[in-house]
Design an enzyme around this catalytic site. Structure first.
Site, mmCIF file in Angstrom:
data_model
loop_
_atom_site.group_PDB
_atom_site.id
_atom_site.type_symbol
_atom_site.label_atom_id
_atom_site.label_comp_id
_atom_site.label_asym_id
_atom_site.label_seq_id
_atom_site.Cartn_x
_atom_site.Cartn_y
_atom_site.Cartn_z
ATOM 1 N N SER A 197 0.755 -1.169 -0.059
ATOM 2 C CA SER A 197 -0.174 -0.225 0.157
ATOM 3 C C SER A 197 0.957 1.329 0.101
ATOM 4 O O SER A 197 1.838 1.337 -0.774
ATOM 5 C CB SER A 197 -0.939 -0.127 1.167
ATOM 6 O OG SER A 197 -1.717 0.813 1.099
ATOM 7 N N ASP A 292 -8.403 -3.153 -7.456
ATOM 8 C CA ASP A 292 -8.080 -2.837 -6.048
ATOM 9 C C ASP A 292 -9.068 -2.204 -5.285
ATOM 10 O O ASP A 292 -9.432 -0.996 -5.698
ATOM 11 C CB ASP A 292 -6.752 -1.918 -6.470
ATOM 12 C CG ASP A 292 -6.119 -1.575 -5.220
ATOM 13 O OD1 ASP A 292 -6.729 -1.308 -4.027
ATOM 14 O OD2 ASP A 292 -4.927 -1.384 -4.957
ATOM 15 N N HIS A 361 -7.098 -5.510 -1.289
ATOM 16 C CA HIS A 361 -5.969 -4.461 -1.311
ATOM 17 C C HIS A 361 -5.077 -5.177 -0.441
ATOM 18 O O HIS A 361 -5.449 -5.278 0.822
ATOM 19 C CB HIS A 361 -6.457 -2.996 -0.906
ATOM 20 C CG HIS A 361 -5.201 -2.174 -1.030
ATOM 21 N ND1 HIS A 361 -4.866 -1.516 -1.819
ATOM 22 C CD2 HIS A 361 -4.730 -1.411 0.216
ATOM 23 C CE1 HIS A 361 -4.073 -0.490 -1.654
ATOM 24 N NE2 HIS A 361 -3.831 -0.421 -0.282
#
Ligand SMILES: *[C@@H]1O[C@H](CO)[C@@H](O)[C@H](O)[C@H]1NC(C)=O
Ligand SMILES: *[C@@H]1O[C@H](CO)[C@@H](O)[C@H](O)[C@H]1NC(C)=O
Ligand SMILES: *[C@@H]1O[C@H](CO)[C@@H](O)[C@H](O)[C@H]1NC(C)=O
Ligand SMILES: *[C@@H]1O[C@H](CO)[C@@H](O)[C@H](O)[C@H]1NC(C)=O
Length: 413
Positions: A197, A292, A361
């Site tokens: 991330s 995502d 994600h």
């Protein structure tokens, strides 16, 4: 088209009967926290190490508390191999936002190292050979993310009003210098920078810097999990561009972003991997979903806005059942934009790609996403990383088969 969607709904409705209650209240980070604890209870957690003389060096978190990391010594034939992990946790982009963040300490505090708890290991850090066959005996370093700007800022001045420090880049470099001076990292044979991330973005942006700090190493590579944030400039609103521009401006990132990009465009745009990866010299692996869910939830917006409905369709339920037809179209438009963006990169043979279609994600936190789903050509994420790192095979896999996101959250119970 209908078949794919129907299948997805059927799968999810089955799950919903016993999971609906918990899913309703579950937030994204909470999911990750629960899974991390459940998946990894066999390995002892790591204690925090504060950077030596962090305050004197100015290698500090937003609130001025010392930058810190977690370290596990390598063993057997892994003693000269190093994994450095950069965790995620989004960003802050204004005085108020960063002040709020600076007051968060504790286990996963994103703005401070105060009251830090021991950290449980990710599957890629596990010393258990069956969980982590390629890296189990490596030295592992996990740098605490407490700067709010993907380890990129280094602003000397401290705002007298807020007392906020913007020093993530200094933390990153100080940790590596300390490990080189005291733990033998200067003799690294193999090294891997990996993050997810905001840390996956940090991995991309810091990849060549990492490699330049280890000139003697035989093999230095970088793996970004869910760090490939796209501009999606043809989608409704330009949330992503405005948001990244505000991060770059607040943290004064212009001078630290790759010059090959900032010569051509605004600094905010140089936070987007699509504008920098072609210039990165170090081998780089991109693991990401083309659906995502974080990017879909936060970086695009239906027009007219329908905040609650959009969150129901995306991060709240993680279930397409809660989406309207027009919301589904936006999700599919994101998918198209994502695949076009990846296709627009140069075809560098050293690049790794594992672009799957999970409606999630972050993949590296949860054991069932590490060694279970997703797979592409029968490779799990764990196998894909190892095959690419050790050059057992080229790994350039992109799932273009699914018109709708697939559910890979096998561990949400
Ligand atoms: C972490 O610190 C605790 C308390 O000081 C200690 O008992 C434990 O052995 C330490 N763990 C490791 C892995 O060093
Ligand atoms: C290693 O992981 C496997 C698979 O999760 C587990 O069965 C085994 O007990 C673990 N070994 C140790 C020593 O923790
Ligand atoms: C979102 O989901 C909640 C819980 O099911 C529901 O009460 C609410 O009406 C939904 N909101 C929208 C805009 O669909
Ligand atoms: C994946 O594994 C299945 C079952 O072992 C096999 O039938 C299939 O051919 C494999 N697919 C690929 C792309 O290797």
């Amino acid at each position: 088209m209908d078949l794919g969607f129907g299948f997805f709904i059927a799968l999810l409705s089955k799950r919903m009967t016993y999971q609906s209650e918990i899913m309703i209240t579950m937030l994204y980070l909470l999911v990750l926290t629960i899974s991390r604890v459940n998946g990894q209870d066999a390995d002892p957690p790591l204690n925090i190490t504060f950077i030596t003389d962090a305050i004197a060096k100015g290698a500090v978190c937003l609130d001025g508390s010392p930058g810190a990391y977690y370290f596990a010594q390598g063993f057997e034939d892994g003693v000269d191999n190093w994994i450095v992990y950069l965790p995620g946790g989004a960003w802050c982009n204004s005085k108020d936002d960063c002040l709020r963040r600076s007051k968060t300490g504790g286990a996963d505090g994103l703005g401070s190292s105060k009251n830090a708890a021991p950290k449980t290991l990710l599957p890629i850090e596990s010393p258990n050979k069956s969980i982590n066959p390629d890296f189990y005996n490596w030295n592992k370093v996990y740098i605490r993310y407490c700067d709010g700007a993907s380890f990129m800022a280094d602003v000397e001045a401290v705002d007298p009003e807020t007392q906020l420090y913007l020093r993530g880049r200094r933390i990153f470099i100080s940790v590596l210098e300390e490990l080189m001076a005291t733990k033998g990292m200067a003799n690294a044979a193999n090294a891997l920078l990996v993050g997810d991330s905001a840390g996956g973005l940090a991995t991309i942006l810091n990849c060549d810097r990492f490699s330049s700090l280890l000139p003697m190493a035989r093999r230095v590579k970088c793996i970004s999990d869910s760090g490939f944030f796209i501009q999606a400039k043809d989608l409704p609103e330009d949330n992503a561009r405005r948001y990244f521009a505000s991060i770059a401006a607040f943290h004064e990132l212009a001078e630290f972003l790759p010059e090959s990009c900032t010569q051509r465009m605004d600094p905010g745009l140089c936070l987007f991997p699509e504008n920098v990866v072609d210039d990165i010299q170090t081998p780089l692996f991109l693991l990401n979903s083309d659906f995502d869910i974080y990017q879909i939830t936060y970086q695009i917006n239906p027009n007219p806005p329908d905040e609650e409905g959009w969150k129901n369709c995306t991060k709240v339920f993680q279930n397409l059942h809660y989406c309207t037809a027009s919301q589904l179209h936006i999700i599919m438009d994101f998918h198209t934009a994502f695949l076009e963006t990846v296709a627009g990169l140069n075809d560098n043979p050293t690049r790794g790609l594992f672009i799957n279609s999970c409606y999630i994600h972050d993949f590296v936190y949860i054991q069932s996403n590490w060694q279970g789903t997703p797979t592409l050509q029968n490779k799990t994420v764990q196998q894909a990383f190892g095959d690419w790192y050790f050059e057992r095979s080229s790994v350039q896999l992109i799932d273009t088969q699914h018109p709708y996101p697939i559910n890979c959250n096998t561990q949400i119970v």
